[in-house]
Motif scaffolding. Structure first.
Motif, PDB file in Angstrom:
ATOM      1  N   HIS A  47       0.864  -1.188   0.000  1.00 56.60           N
ATOM      2  CA  HIS A  47       0.000   0.000   0.000  1.00 56.60           C
ATOM      3  C   HIS A  47       0.898   1.235   0.000  1.00 56.60           C
ATOM      4  N   LEU A  49       2.347   4.556   1.405  1.00 58.86           N
ATOM      5  CA  LEU A  49       2.470   5.103   2.760  1.00 58.86           C
ATOM      6  C   LEU A  49       2.451   6.625   2.763  1.00 58.86           C
ATOM      7  N   THR A  60      -0.343   8.758   4.230  1.00 61.65           N
ATOM      8  CA  THR A  60      -1.690   8.256   4.008  1.00 61.65           C
ATOM      9  C   THR A  60      -2.226   7.746   5.344  1.00 61.65           C
ATOM     10  N   ARG A  61      -3.493   7.398   5.369  1.00 57.21           N
ATOM     11  CA  ARG A  61      -4.052   6.865   6.612  1.00 57.21           C
ATOM     12  C   ARG A  61      -3.330   5.579   7.005  1.00 57.21           C
ATOM     13  N   TYR A  62      -3.086   4.715   6.014  1.00 59.38           N
ATOM     14  CA  TYR A  62      -2.355   3.483   6.288  1.00 59.38           C
ATOM     15  C   TYR A  62      -0.921   3.797   6.715  1.00 59.38           C
ATOM     16  N   THR A  64       0.115   6.362   8.344  1.00 57.16           N
ATOM     17  CA  THR A  64       0.096   6.835   9.732  1.00 57.16           C
ATOM     18  C   THR A  64       0.128   5.671  10.707  1.00 57.16           C
ATOM     19  N   GLU A  65      -0.622   4.616  10.380  1.00 57.64           N
ATOM     20  CA  GLU A  65      -0.640   3.429  11.242  1.00 57.64           C
ATOM     21  C   GLU A  65       0.715   2.730  11.239  1.00 57.64           C
ATOM     22  N   VAL A  66       1.308   2.613  10.055  1.00 56.63           N
ATOM     23  CA  VAL A  66       2.609   1.957   9.950  1.00 56.63           C
ATOM     24  C   VAL A  66       3.673   2.771  10.698  1.00 56.63           C
ATOM     25  N   ALA A  68       3.365   4.785  13.268  1.00 55.21           N
ATOM     26  CA  ALA A  68       3.235   4.643  14.720  1.00 55.21           C
ATOM     27  C   ALA A  68       3.878   3.340  15.194  1.00 55.21           C
ATOM     28  N   GLN A  69       3.654   2.273  14.453  1.00 58.19           N
ATOM     29  CA  GLN A  69       4.256   0.992  14.822  1.00 58.19           C
ATOM     30  C   GLN A  69       5.773   1.016  14.615  1.00 58.19           C
ATOM     31  N   ASP A  72       7.394   2.742  17.509  1.00 55.38           N
ATOM     32  CA  ASP A  72       7.377   1.873  18.684  1.00 55.38           C
ATOM     33  C   ASP A  72       8.473   0.814  18.592  1.00 55.38           C
TER      34      ASP A  72
END
Length: 320
Positions: A47, A49, A60-62, A64-66, A68-69, A72
């Motif tokens: 996808h 990023l 992208t929204r996806y 943003t999730e990636v 954050a991980q 971490d």
């Protein structure tokens, strides 16, 4: 492609910089190399990023999730080995951090302790950025927050690395009763007859950049008070009408003090994270940088005069 920590650092650098070119500069890569890396990373995830636009890139929204991980994972990697041995028999020496007068220090430390609670830290206040470089070169500190100026970038050997946290405009602090109190922006030349508070030579270009800006504006300061003290004391003297001063754009003024941008933004200051390569793992350097960048974003959120200026003249995605 097998995903590695270096790929996660590339993602974080692109997100923090807001463009592939600035990320490449921060990481010491070429822009084509960063573009190729990002293309391979996005192929791995299947996808996009980032979305490309005229001013740079946005998550992208996806993405943003990636991201954050990824942050971490990098923080956890940095924490590996920082925990003392059982019973405290074999303690790692603390991370030795030096810092010049930077607004991001407190917020950075709070975030760093939250992310890496087992990381031991010692902090030393060092005014001159040139002295900070010497401490890093001689192995007396491991990392630092220093300052430099456009055209006077921080110089050091290959033993030291650095990464720009933010380049911010310098604003001016005036007494609330100043003749220019109603001006939205203040021209530097209009302050030719005012007394100035100036901090001493920092070995990185200050106060030469200030005097150069004054010369370009057609004047030499009428009077100068050399001052190196806390911000509260400085603001108290400004409120009393003793002088004016260049200040950090995110400074929160006390009653009796106004903070205003300068017409044409003639002066900028960059805050820099610098570290000794052999002393810091890449993951820990990334954790320091990410904490400092987040601290600065929080300062912007608390600075209405900065946000008002930025909404008119500055694209926040181009902070570095």
């Amino acid at each position: 492609m097998e995903l590695e920590l270096r790929h996660l650092r590339v993602l974080c650098a692109i997100a923090d910089a807001g463009s592939l070119g600035r990320a490449a500069s921060d990481l010491g890569y070429s822009q084509p190399a960063i573009s190729t890396q990002l293309r391979r990373i996005e192929q791995h995830f299947g996808h996009p990023l980032f979305e490309r636009n005229t001013s740079g890139v946005e998550l992208t929204r996806y993405g943003t999730e990636v991201l954050a991980q990824a942050r971490d994972v990098l923080a956890r990697a940095a924490a590996i080995g920082s925990r003392p041995a059982e019973g405290g028999a074999s303690m790692r020496r603390p991370l030795r951090l030096a810092a010049t007068n930077s607004p991001v220090l407190a917020g950075m430390l709070i975030r760093l302790r939250s992310r890496l609670p087992d990381l031991a830290l010692t902090v030393s206040s060092v005014y001159a950025s040139s002295e900070i470089v010497e401490l890093l070169e001689h192995g007396e500190v491991d990392a630092a927050i220093a300052a430099d100026y456009p055209g006077n970038e921080l110089r050091h050997s290959a033993a030291v690395a650095h990464r720009g946290i933010v380049t911010e405009p310098s604003f001016v602090a005036l007494p609330a009763g100043h003749r220019l109190r109603r001006s939205r922006e203040v021209a530097l030349a209009d302050l030719a007859d005012d007394a100035w508070f100036l901090t001493p030579d920092d070995g990185a270009g200050w106060p030469e950049v200030f005097y150069a800006a004054c010369r370009a504006a057609g004047f030499t300061p009428a009077a100068v008070h050399e001052f190196l003290g806390d911000q509260q004391q400085l603001q108290n003297m400004i409120a009393e009408g003793i002088g004016v001063s260049l200040v950090q754009a995110t400074l929160r003024p006390i009653p009796g003090v106004l903070v205003k941008p300068l017409v044409g933004t003639p002066l900028w200051c960059r805050y820099v994270l610098a570290w000794r390569r052999e002393s810091l793992a890449d993951e820990l350097a990334d954790a320091l940088f990410t904490s400092a960048a987040a601290a600065y974003r929080a300062l912007i959120a608390q600075s209405p005069h900065f946000r008002t200026w930025a909404s008119r003249t500055w694209n926040l995605a181009r902070r570095r």
